[in-house]
Enzyme design. Structure first.
Site, PDB file in Angstrom:
ATOM      1  N   GLU A   1       0.822  -1.212   0.000  1.00 22.10           N
ATOM      2  CA  GLU A   1       0.000   0.000   0.000  1.00 22.10           C
ATOM      3  C   GLU A   1       0.857   1.264   0.000  1.00 22.10           C
ATOM      4  O   GLU A   1       0.514   2.261  -0.633  1.00 22.10           O
ATOM      5  CB  GLU A   1      -0.927   0.015   1.217  1.00 22.10           C
ATOM      6  CG  GLU A   1      -1.902  -1.146   1.281  1.00 22.10           C
ATOM      7  CD  GLU A   1      -1.378  -2.303   2.102  1.00 22.10           C
ATOM      8  OE1 GLU A   1      -2.158  -2.881   2.875  1.00 22.10           O
ATOM      9  OE2 GLU A   1      -0.174  -2.641   1.983  1.00 22.10           O
TER      10      GLU A   1
ATOM     11  N   CYS B   1      -2.630  -3.513   7.343  1.00 19.93           N
ATOM     12  CA  CYS B   1      -2.281  -3.692   8.757  1.00 19.93           C
ATOM     13  C   CYS B   1      -2.639  -2.454   9.571  1.00 19.93           C
ATOM     14  O   CYS B   1      -2.645  -1.332   9.077  1.00 19.93           O
ATOM     15  CB  CYS B   1      -0.807  -4.023   8.895  1.00 19.93           C
ATOM     16  SG  CYS B   1       0.316  -2.719   8.336  1.00 19.93           S
TER      17      CYS B   1
ATOM     18  N   ARG C   1      19.357 -23.025  -7.307  1.00 16.14           N
ATOM     19  CA  ARG C   1      20.452 -22.778  -8.245  1.00 16.14           C
ATOM     20  C   ARG C   1      19.980 -22.574  -9.683  1.00 16.14           C
ATOM     21  O   ARG C   1      20.593 -21.839 -10.437  1.00 16.14           O
ATOM     22  CB  ARG C   1      21.445 -23.949  -8.213  1.00 16.14           C
ATOM     23  CG  ARG C   1      22.075 -24.168  -6.847  1.00 16.14           C
ATOM     24  CD  ARG C   1      23.101 -25.289  -6.867  1.00 16.14           C
ATOM     25  NE  ARG C   1      22.545 -26.571  -7.279  1.00 16.14           N
ATOM     26  CZ  ARG C   1      21.863 -27.377  -6.467  1.00 16.14           C
ATOM     27  NH1 ARG C   1      21.646 -27.021  -5.209  1.00 16.14           N
ATOM     28  NH2 ARG C   1      21.400 -28.532  -6.904  1.00 16.14           N
TER      29      ARG C   1
ATOM     30  N   PRO D   1      11.932 -42.308   1.075  1.00 15.30           N
ATOM     31  CA  PRO D   1      10.650 -42.954   1.360  1.00 15.30           C
ATOM     32  C   PRO D   1      10.281 -43.003   2.834  1.00 15.30           C
ATOM     33  O   PRO D   1       9.102 -42.936   3.173  1.00 15.30           O
ATOM     34  CB  PRO D   1      10.824 -44.367   0.784  1.00 15.30           C
ATOM     35  CG  PRO D   1      12.298 -44.568   0.647  1.00 15.30           C
ATOM     36  CD  PRO D   1      12.867 -43.221   0.384  1.00 15.30           C
TER      37      PRO D   1
END
Length: 353
Positions: free
Chosen positions: A46, A69, A201, A288
Site C-alpha cells: 500500500e 495492517c 540454483r 521414502p
C-alpha cells in the site's frame, strides 16, 4: 484485483516470513499507483502504491490483496497511510488472519469513513499465501512433499542412485518451489546418500531457504555440503546434549532436540517449532521413510509429483514407505489440483481429500 495479485506474485521468492501482497490505486477509471511488498522490513504494498499515486490517491479506490495492517511492526500501519491519503474506498481480496490485524484494519478504515469491500478474488489470494494463512490459523507451515519418480513409483535404484530420474525442465521447475519455500526439509538418509545442497540454483533469487535435516541419531557428517553454510542449516534430532551437538552448534548450525516416545524426531513438534520460527511454506525433499512418516501422520498438505516416462522395476526404492493396508477403504485419497507436462515429464499436484 487481478493485477494486484500479479504484482503480489513478484514477491513470491522474497517476502518470507511476511505474506505476498499487491496493491493498485485507481482514480477516475485510471491506475494512478501500484506496488507490492518486496521483503520483510521494507514498505508494504500500500505504501509503494500510495507514493506513486501522490495527490491522485485522494478520492481513489484502492485494490489490495490482503487487509491493510493496523499495528506497528517493522513498518508503520498501512491503515494510517490510507486514511492520511484520503482514499474513498478500499477493496480487499481477503482479511488478514494475523491476530494483530484480523479485521482491525478494516474496522479502522470504516470508522474513518472509508468504504470497505472484502472477498474479490479471495480464493486466488488465499492460494498465494496459503502458507502464511496456515501458520496464522494453526501454528505450523503448509507442507509440500516434492517427489521425482518413475511411472512405477520408484525414486531411486536399490543402490540409492537417483540422479537423474527426471529431465532438466522438471528440475528447474522444482527449484521454483524451493525458491518460494521458507525452508526445505530432508532426512539423514538422503544426506548420507546424496550429500545435497538444498539451495536454489536453477533460477535467480535473492533469498535462500533454510535447510532442515531430520536426524534422530545426529549422524550428519561434519563435512556435509549442508554444513558449508551452517548458519542456514537447522538439525532436528532425538539426541540430548552431546559432543556432536556442541560441534555442530560451534560451526553455526542450529540443533533442536525434539524426541518422541520411540526415540525418533517428533515430527508434529518439529512443524510447530518451524511455525514459531516464521516458516510459512515447507518443502520436503526426502526419501521414502521420511516421506511416508509425514504422510502417515497426516502432516502433508500437498504433493508435487514429477513423473518421468520410465520404469525402474520392483527392486528400486518406492516413493513412500507407508503402513500396510488391510482394506482398500483405508487408502489415502488425493484430489488432483494441477496436471501438466514439464519438458518430457509430467507434473501432478495433489492434496489429501
Amino acid at each position: 484485483m487481478s493485477y494486484a495479485l500479479r504484482l503480489a506474485e513478484k514477491g513470491l521468492f522474497t517476502t518470507s516470513p511476511n505474506p505476498r501482497v499487491g496493491c493498485v490505486v485507481v482514480n477516475n477509471g485510471r491506475i494512478v499507483g501500484k506496488g507490492w511488498h518486496i521483503r520483510m522490513g521494507e514498505p508494504h504494498a500500500e505504501i509503494y502504491a500510495l507514493q506513486e499515486a501522490g495527490v491522485s490517491a485522494k478520492g481513489a479506490t484502492v485494490y489490495v490483496t490482503l487487509e491493510p495492517c493496523n499495528h506497528h511492526g517493522r513498518t508503520p500501519p498501512c491503515v494510517d497511510a490510507l486514511i492520511q491519503a484520503q482514499v474513498k474506498k478500499v477493496i480487499m481480496a481477503m482479511g488478514d488472519p494475523n491476530p494483530h490485524v484480523n479485521g482491525q484494519g478494516g474496522d479502522r478504515l470504516r470508522k474513518a469513513g472509508i468504504e470497505i469491500q472484502t472477498g474479490l478474488l479471495a480464493d486466488e489470494a488465499q492460494q498465494l499465501n496459503i502458507g502464511f494463512i496456515t501458520r496464522m490459523h494453526h501454528g505450523y507451515p503448509w507442507v509440500r512433499t516434492k517427489i521425482a519418480t518413475s511411472l512405477d513409483g520408484r525414486i531411486a535404484l536399490k543402490n540409492g542412485k537417483s540422479q537423474w530420474i527426471t529431465d532438466e525442465p522438471a528440475r528447474r521447475d522444482g527449484h521454483k518451489w524451493r525458491a518460494r519455500s521458507c525452508a526445505v526439509l530432508t532426512g539423514i538418509s538422503s544426506v548420507k546418500q546424496d550429500d545435497p545442497q538444498l539451495t536454489v540454483r536453477y533460477i535467480e533469487t535473492s533469498r535462500q531457504p533454510v535447510r532442515i535435516v531430520a536426524d534422530s541419531g545426529l549422524e550428519i557428517p561434519l563435512q556435509a555440503k549442508l554444513l558449508q553454510n551452517p548458519e542456514t542449516t537447522w538439525i532436528f534430532t532425538a539426541q540430548a546434549d552431546s559432543e556432536k551437538m556442541r560441534q555442530l552448534e560451534g560451526m553455526g548450525a542450529r540443533v533442536i532436540s525434539l524426541p518422541d516416545m520411540t526415540g525418533k524426531v517428533d515430527l508434529k513438534a518439529m512443524l510447530t517449532e518451524l511455525g514459531k520460527s516464521g516458516v510459512n511454506e515447507l518443502l520436503v525433499e526426502a526419501g521414502p521413510v521420511l516421506n511416508g512418516a509425514l504422510a502417515a501422520a497426516g502432516l502433508v498438505d500437498e504433493f508435487i509429483f514429477y513423473f518421468a516416462p520410465s520404469l525402474l522395476g520392483n527392486s528400486a526404492q518406492a516413493m513412500l514407505a507407508l503402513p500396510e493396508l488391510a482394506d482398500l477403504s483405508e487408502k489415502y485419497n488425493l484430489q488432483v489440483t494441477d496436471f501438466r507436462k514439464i519438458g518430457l515429464d509430467i507434473r501432478l499436484i495433489a492434496r489429501f481429500q
